[in-house]
Structure formats: structure tokens, C-alpha cells
Design an enzyme around this catalytic site. Sequence first.
Site, PDB file in Angstrom:
ATOM      1  N   PRO A   2       0.812  -1.201   0.000  1.00  0.00           N
ATOM      2  CA  PRO A   2       0.000   0.000   0.000  1.00  0.00           C
ATOM      3  C   PRO A   2       0.845   1.250   0.000  1.00  0.00           C
ATOM      4  CG  PRO A   2      -0.243  -1.282   2.023  1.00  0.00           C
ATOM      5  CD  PRO A   2       0.981  -1.721   1.345  1.00  0.00           C
ATOM      6  N   GLU A   3       0.556   2.097  -0.947  1.00  0.00           N
ATOM      7  CA  GLU A   3       1.186   3.403  -1.010  1.00  0.00           C
ATOM      8  C   GLU A   3       0.153   4.424  -0.527  1.00  0.00           C
ATOM      9  OE1 GLU A   3       3.247   3.927  -4.807  1.00  0.00           O
ATOM     10  OE2 GLU A   3       3.068   1.792  -5.190  1.00  0.00           O
ATOM     11  N   LYS A  62       2.729   6.686   4.223  1.00  0.00           N
ATOM     12  CA  LYS A  62       2.100   5.367   4.149  1.00  0.00           C
ATOM     13  C   LYS A  62       1.661   4.858   5.509  1.00  0.00           C
ATOM     14  CE  LYS A  62       5.183   4.260   0.289  1.00  0.00           C
ATOM     15  NZ  LYS A  62       6.325   3.422  -0.144  1.00  0.00           N
ATOM     16  N   HIS A 114      -2.681 -15.887   8.441  1.00  0.00           N
ATOM     17  CA  HIS A 114      -1.953 -14.635   8.208  1.00  0.00           C
ATOM     18  C   HIS A 114      -2.555 -13.457   8.962  1.00  0.00           C
ATOM     19  CE1 HIS A 114       0.593 -16.611   5.363  1.00  0.00           C
ATOM     20  NE2 HIS A 114      -0.427 -16.948   4.583  1.00  0.00           N
ATOM     21  N   ARG A 133       3.370 -11.359   4.208  1.00  0.00           N
ATOM     22  CA  ARG A 133       4.846 -11.323   4.214  1.00  0.00           C
ATOM     23  C   ARG A 133       5.431 -10.769   5.508  1.00  0.00           C
ATOM     24  NH1 ARG A 133       7.003  -9.143  -1.435  1.00  0.00           N
ATOM     25  NH2 ARG A 133       8.958  -9.841  -0.552  1.00  0.00           N
ATOM     26  N   ARG A 283      14.276  -2.950  -8.047  1.00  0.00           N
ATOM     27  CA  ARG A 283      12.837  -2.757  -8.162  1.00  0.00           C
ATOM     28  C   ARG A 283      12.442  -2.729  -9.635  1.00  0.00           C
ATOM     29  NH1 ARG A 283      10.700  -0.807  -3.424  1.00  0.00           N
ATOM     30  NH2 ARG A 283       8.878  -1.878  -4.243  1.00  0.00           N
TER      31      ARG A 283
END
Length: 297
Positions: A2-3, A62, A114, A133, A283
Site C-alpha cells: 500500500p502506497e 504510508k 496470516h 509477508r 525494483r
Amino acid sequence: MPELPEVETIRRGLVRKITGRLIVDVSFGSRDAIRRIINMPPKKFLRKLKRRKITGLRRRGKFIIFELESHFLVIHLGMTGQLTLRDPRKNDEPFVRHPATGLQRTRQHPPDRHTHVAFFLENGNSLLYRDTRQFGRMFLVRSADYKDFFGKLGLEPFTPQYRLCAFAERLKKRRLPIKALLLDQSFVAGVGNIYADEALFEAGIHPARLACSLLPDEQERLFKALSLVLRRGIRYGGTSFRDYVNAQGETGQNQEDLRVYGREGQPCFRCGGPVTKIMLRQRGTHFCSACQRPHPY
DNA sequence: CGTTGATCCTGGGCGC
DNA sequence: TGCGCCCAGGATCAAC
């Protein structure tokens, strides 16, 4: 994951539903994940949150920020963090991955392996933190330490401090690829890999150009492009490439509107040439090699 | 000081 | 079917 636009979408989806609510309990998933995600022992975390009222919800870059009475609960969602509301009166749905798009379709879901933290509110709803993650982090920050906590964070788009002169001044001091600088949160807060590529495309600037080499009109185009692509991201409810869902568990729509990110080999919307993908600082970086020249002259 | 690359995780997709 | 490898909305930190 998420940005700024995704975090802002989550914030907007939560603010009316949780403001004024009490946190009555907090439960935790696996020990190892919790130790990574929370900056204190879970018992202490629970003690500090229990019976606290959520008085508001903010965002900085963020970070999504829960205002409590004497503290702020600050959450960074990392790459795959999700914050969703669960109403026990509504039906749960399992996570389903769309076979073609890879997107998850779900409304609300029960905690799974998760789901690392559940905040239970006094109205029966719970706020679930799920993070495959485990790159996300939570911090409890005393009100007095708030400014310090965000001290090194850069310009905040959509605020009066986001001005071209400040932007240009910071650009001139940095000798690294502009794409890398856009990902640096101490420069402009909230920009990540998707919106960095999108902004550079809108501005017609090659991602490997050194930041300090940008000419004044390029500086201005990039400054404006950033707020354009971020605003567009918010308007379409964020970009769902894989894991991102809003507070209601729904995917965003902005992936339909991206110009270069994820469009390798497809025609540039401006010149029709193929979109190029390279690796820049580990990236994935997408751009049009015709519209975004490596050298301005 | 500023810049770089390795590293923390899980899981999906691909080639063999 | 399975294995190994690469890749993924991020940020920190040791090493140059």
C-alpha cells in the site's frame, strides 16, 4: 503494497465506523510474526490498548494512525498488510483468488494463519490486521513523541508544505536516480513503486536520470505529476495488483488506469511504442523509452 | 555525510 | 507432480 492512495482509501473506509469506539480486547496470531510486527511484548500492547477510545484516524505518508486518548497507534502495512473490518452480523466469505487477474475477491473474512492481530470493538465489530509477508509494523507512540516519530519523513502531498520550491531544493541536493529518490520516504512521503513509475511517465522523465540533473521545467512537471497520479489513485480507490484490499475487503480500481506499471510490452498511451521494464535498484521499473529519454537534450 | 545492495518473509508463476 | 529460481504496492542497515 500500500502506497499513499491505498492507505488513504483504507483510512476513509474506516474513519466513520471506528471513531468513538472503544477497544475492548486485542488478540494475537503466531508468536514469531507478532514479535516482528509489534514493537513490544503482546501483553504490554494489550494493556496499553484495552479500554482505550479511538478518537480519530489520520494518515502520514504510508502510515495509518489511530488516535487514542494518550497515545497513537501507528501502523505501516509493508508490502502485504491488510486492515479490514469484520461485522459478526454479516456473513464471512473465504479468500478467493480470481484465476485470470490474480486478485482476491472477498468481503469480510474470519481470521486465518496470516491474521496476526484482531482489535475487538465494543460494538462487536473487529478490526483485523492480516499480513502475509510480515513486513508491516505497528508502533504505540506517546502523544508527546508524535512529532519525533515522524521527524525524518518527507513532504506530505496535499498539504500546504507540499510546494514546488521545497521540492526543487531537495531534488538539487541528491545525486541518485530520480526513481530511487521517489522511493525514499524522507523526500516525499507516501510514494512507492507503482506511483513513482506512473509519475515519471506523466512527467516524461527517465527513471535513471540523476535527481540533481532535472531542469526547472522537469522539476515542475514531476512535482505536478506526483499529485496527479496520487489523486487519481485515491479517486479510484487504490491499486490492487495482488493483495491490496480496502477496509471493506474490496479491491481497488486504479490498476485499470495505470499508464506504465505492469504494462511491459504493451503500447504506450502517448506514442504507441512498447512499454519497457528494467530493474533499477532491485525494483521493477516501467517506462516508455521514447517518451522518457535518458538525457533531456 | 550519501549511496548501494543484501536482507527480512510468504506465495505465485514459470521453466525444466 | 515437484523442485528451484525469480518476482512481488517496503524499509532498514552494514559497508563502501
